[in-house]
Design a protein around this motif. Structure first.
Motif, PDB file in Angstrom:
ATOM      1  N   PHE A 180       3.405   3.915  -7.403  1.00 59.29           N
ATOM      2  CA  PHE A 180       3.728   2.886  -8.384  1.00 59.29           C
ATOM      3  C   PHE A 180       5.006   2.158  -7.990  1.00 59.29           C
ATOM      4  CE2 PHE A 180       4.367   0.813 -12.358  1.00 59.29           C
ATOM      5  CZ  PHE A 180       5.693   0.971 -12.696  1.00 59.29           C
ATOM      6  N   ARG A 190      -3.643  -4.593 -22.252  1.00 60.42           N
ATOM      7  CA  ARG A 190      -2.944  -3.498 -22.913  1.00 60.42           C
ATOM      8  C   ARG A 190      -3.249  -3.578 -24.401  1.00 60.42           C
ATOM      9  NH1 ARG A 190       1.626  -0.115 -22.733  1.00 60.42           N
ATOM     10  NH2 ARG A 190       1.198   1.321 -24.410  1.00 60.42           N
ATOM     11  N   PRO A 225      -9.141   0.369  -5.372  1.00 54.81           N
ATOM     12  CA  PRO A 225      -9.732   1.452  -6.163  1.00 54.81           C
ATOM     13  C   PRO A 225     -10.419   0.901  -7.402  1.00 54.81           C
ATOM     14  CG  PRO A 225      -7.448   1.926  -5.583  1.00 54.81           C
ATOM     15  CD  PRO A 225      -7.688   0.482  -5.255  1.00 54.81           C
ATOM     16  N   TYR A 244       2.513   3.101 -19.474  1.00 52.37           N
ATOM     17  CA  TYR A 244       1.146   3.153 -19.016  1.00 52.37           C
ATOM     18  C   TYR A 244       1.012   3.065 -17.505  1.00 52.37           C
ATOM     19  CZ  TYR A 244      -3.858   2.874 -19.217  1.00 52.37           C
ATOM     20  OH  TYR A 244      -5.186   3.143 -19.060  1.00 52.37           O
ATOM     21  N   PHE A 291      -8.195  -3.430  -9.814  1.00 47.71           N
ATOM     22  CA  PHE A 291      -7.396  -3.635  -8.614  1.00 47.71           C
ATOM     23  C   PHE A 291      -7.938  -4.790  -7.784  1.00 47.71           C
ATOM     24  CE2 PHE A 291      -4.388  -0.137  -8.146  1.00 47.71           C
ATOM     25  CZ  PHE A 291      -4.840   0.788  -9.070  1.00 47.71           C
ATOM     26  N   GLY A 292      -7.017  -5.454  -7.109  1.00 45.85           N
ATOM     27  CA  GLY A 292      -7.395  -6.379  -6.055  1.00 45.85           C
ATOM     28  C   GLY A 292      -7.686  -5.606  -4.775  1.00 45.85           C
ATOM     29  N   LEU A 299     -12.252   2.260 -11.220  1.00 44.94           N
ATOM     30  CA  LEU A 299     -12.401   3.382 -12.144  1.00 44.94           C
ATOM     31  C   LEU A 299     -13.804   3.970 -12.051  1.00 44.94           C
ATOM     32  CD1 LEU A 299     -11.164   5.062 -14.475  1.00 44.94           C
ATOM     33  CD2 LEU A 299     -12.163   3.389 -16.041  1.00 44.94           C
ATOM     34  N   TYR A 330      -2.048   6.568 -22.971  1.00 40.18           N
ATOM     35  CA  TYR A 330      -3.279   6.343 -23.709  1.00 40.18           C
ATOM     36  C   TYR A 330      -3.020   6.104 -25.185  1.00 40.18           C
ATOM     37  CZ  TYR A 330      -8.036   6.621 -25.297  1.00 40.18           C
ATOM     38  OH  TYR A 330      -9.252   6.322 -25.868  1.00 40.18           O
ATOM     39  N   TYR A 367       0.341  -4.697 -12.488  1.00 37.37           N
ATOM     40  CA  TYR A 367       0.974  -3.591 -11.777  1.00 37.37           C
ATOM     41  C   TYR A 367       0.960  -3.861 -10.277  1.00 37.37           C
ATOM     42  CZ  TYR A 367      -0.709  -1.205 -16.038  1.00 37.37           C
ATOM     43  OH  TYR A 367      -1.000  -0.846 -17.340  1.00 37.37           O
ATOM     44  N   TYR A 388       5.723  -2.708 -13.071  1.00 41.01           N
ATOM     45  CA  TYR A 388       4.752  -2.992 -14.125  1.00 41.01           C
ATOM     46  C   TYR A 388       5.290  -4.089 -15.020  1.00 41.01           C
ATOM     47  CZ  TYR A 388       2.772  -2.027 -18.838  1.00 41.01           C
ATOM     48  OH  TYR A 388       2.215  -2.122 -20.082  1.00 41.01           O
ATOM     49  N   ASN A 428      -4.698  -5.274 -16.354  1.00 37.08           N
ATOM     50  CA  ASN A 428      -5.581  -4.859 -17.433  1.00 37.08           C
ATOM     51  C   ASN A 428      -5.074  -5.425 -18.748  1.00 37.08           C
ATOM     52  OD1 ASN A 428      -3.470  -3.130 -18.142  1.00 37.08           O
ATOM     53  ND2 ASN A 428      -4.754  -1.320 -18.310  1.00 37.08           N
ATOM     54  N   TYR A 432      -4.118  11.131 -20.504  1.00 41.13           N
ATOM     55  CA  TYR A 432      -5.307  10.400 -20.022  1.00 41.13           C
ATOM     56  C   TYR A 432      -5.435  10.648 -18.540  1.00 41.13           C
ATOM     57  CZ  TYR A 432      -8.694   6.598 -19.673  1.00 41.13           C
ATOM     58  OH  TYR A 432      -9.828   5.863 -19.473  1.00 41.13           O
ATOM     59  N   TYR A 464     -10.432   7.478  -9.729  1.00 42.37           N
ATOM     60  CA  TYR A 464     -10.733   6.205  -9.097  1.00 42.37           C
ATOM     61  C   TYR A 464     -11.426   6.452  -7.764  1.00 42.37           C
ATOM     62  CZ  TYR A 464      -8.235   3.345 -12.467  1.00 42.37           C
ATOM     63  OH  TYR A 464      -7.856   2.698 -13.618  1.00 42.37           O
ATOM     64  N   ALA A 507      -3.880  -1.616 -28.238  1.00 43.07           N
ATOM     65  CA  ALA A 507      -3.057  -0.712 -29.037  1.00 43.07           C
ATOM     66  C   ALA A 507      -3.218   0.733 -28.580  1.00 43.07           C
ATOM     67  CB  ALA A 507      -3.422  -0.853 -30.510  1.00 43.07           C
ATOM     68  N   PHE A 508      -4.416   1.061 -28.130  1.00 41.33           N
ATOM     69  CA  PHE A 508      -4.656   2.447 -27.743  1.00 41.33           C
ATOM     70  C   PHE A 508      -4.762   2.619 -26.237  1.00 41.33           C
ATOM     71  CE2 PHE A 508      -5.011   3.827 -31.962  1.00 41.33           C
ATOM     72  CZ  PHE A 508      -5.650   2.834 -32.677  1.00 41.33           C
ATOM     73  N   GLY A 509      -4.498   1.570 -25.494  1.00 41.36           N
ATOM     74  CA  GLY A 509      -4.628   1.668 -24.042  1.00 41.36           C
ATOM     75  C   GLY A 509      -6.081   1.664 -23.628  1.00 41.36           C
ATOM     76  N   THR A 510      -6.388   1.243 -22.424  1.00 46.37           N
ATOM     77  CA  THR A 510      -7.781   1.186 -21.997  1.00 46.37           C
ATOM     78  C   THR A 510      -8.081   2.162 -20.871  1.00 46.37           C
ATOM     79  OG1 THR A 510      -7.403  -0.485 -20.337  1.00 46.37           O
ATOM     80  CG2 THR A 510      -7.900  -1.261 -22.537  1.00 46.37           C
ATOM     81  N   GLY A 511      -7.104   2.487 -20.110  1.00 44.58           N
ATOM     82  CA  GLY A 511      -7.337   3.409 -19.016  1.00 44.58           C
ATOM     83  C   GLY A 511      -7.789   2.748 -17.736  1.00 44.58           C
ATOM     84  N   GLU A 512      -8.417   1.591 -17.824  1.00 38.69           N
ATOM     85  CA  GLU A 512      -8.968   1.028 -16.608  1.00 38.69           C
ATOM     86  C   GLU A 512      -8.060  -0.042 -16.035  1.00 38.69           C
ATOM     87  OE1 GLU A 512     -12.955  -0.422 -16.851  1.00 38.69           O
ATOM     88  OE2 GLU A 512     -13.117  -0.638 -14.674  1.00 38.69           O
ATOM     89  N   LEU A 513      -7.610   0.200 -14.832  1.00 40.95           N
ATOM     90  CA  LEU A 513      -6.909  -0.826 -14.080  1.00 40.95           C
ATOM     91  C   LEU A 513      -7.911  -1.499 -13.154  1.00 40.95           C
ATOM     92  CD1 LEU A 513      -3.517   0.798 -13.020  1.00 40.95           C
ATOM     93  CD2 LEU A 513      -4.130  -0.354 -15.141  1.00 40.95           C
TER      94      LEU A 513
END
Lengths: 116, 116
Positions: free
Chosen positions: B45, B97, A44, A102, B107-108, A46, A96, B33, B48, B95, A32, A36, B99-105
């Motif tokens: 990173f 979580r 950041p 993740y 952020f603050g 998405l 993903y 995160y 998490y 975000n 994936y 950002y 089953a398939f993940g979302t991809g979008e974090l």
């Protein structure tokens, strides 16, 4: 070891031009690839994302091109506008599919300046 | 507001002091995160949290760094005996979580730490 390499570090584009930012990754388990966008003083957000089963994804003026064999992907901003001036980060993750922690591995960012 | 909230927004401390940074994620988000953003270094990173699972601490740079998440919601990042190289913006993201993940974090806006 930097797992996602991003270039250029900075980019100046005329209004109406095309902005191109490139990223390369090393870990073939990544599945994936989001981009950002970060404005000064903000976190950041998405912008657009792609999975490796497609070679291109377009959303408005933003397009991701993906080359799985070369392990490279790029962001194209068509008709660049001053409001696009921001820092752009590419990222990659192997979460993903639902496996893995993740965590996103980010590139070092590209500061884009679109001049009128 | 409905976004990720971080406090303080700015913190200036003296070398050797301990600091605590707080993150209040979006309600209902199970994953949280912490990332560190240093000038020219992208987003690094740190840690998490996912639900009640053991946190992924693989990104913490030293044992001076620790984080906890109470009640599956608010998180605190603690840096003990701060050093000048700890100066950075500390970003929290959350975000859902799936089953398939979302991809979008999400952020603050970050906590900017300056160690004198």
């Amino acid at each position: 070891q930097q797992q996602v390499k991003q270039s250029p570090q900075s980019l100046i584009v005329q209004k109406g031009g095309i902005s191109i930012i490139n990223c390369a990754y090393e870990n073939t388990a990544f599945d994936y690839f989001p981009w950002y966008q970060q404005f000064p003083g903000k976190g950041p957000a998405l912008l657009i994302a792609i999975r490796p089963d497609v070679s291109e994804k377009k959303e408005g003026r933003f397009t991701i091109s993906f080359n799985k064999s070369a392990k490279q992907f790029s962001l194209h901003i068509m008709d660049s506008q001053p409001g696009d001036s921001a820092t752009y980060f590419c990222a990659a993750t192997k979460g993903y599919s639902g496996a893995g922690s993740y965590q996103l591995t980010f590139g070092k960012g590209t500061k884009l300046s679109v001049i009128p | 507001g409905a976004g990720v909230s971080q406090s303080p927004s700015n913190k200036v401390t003296e070398k050797g002091k301990d600091v605590e940074l707080r993150c209040d994620p979006i309600s209902g988000h199970t994953a949280l995160y912490w990332y560190r953003q240093s000038l020219g270094q992208g987003l690094e990173f740190l840690i998490y949290f996912q639900g009640n699972s053991a946190p992924d601490k693989s990104g913490l740079p030293s044992d001076r760094f620790s984080a906890e998440r109470t009640g599956g919601s608010v998180s605190t990042l603690t840096i003990q005996r701060t050093q000048q190289e700890d100066s950075a913006v500390y970003l929290c993201a959350s975000n859902i979580r799936l089953a398939f993940g979302t991809g979008e974090l999400f952020f603050g806006e970050g906590s900017r730490l300056t160690v004198l």
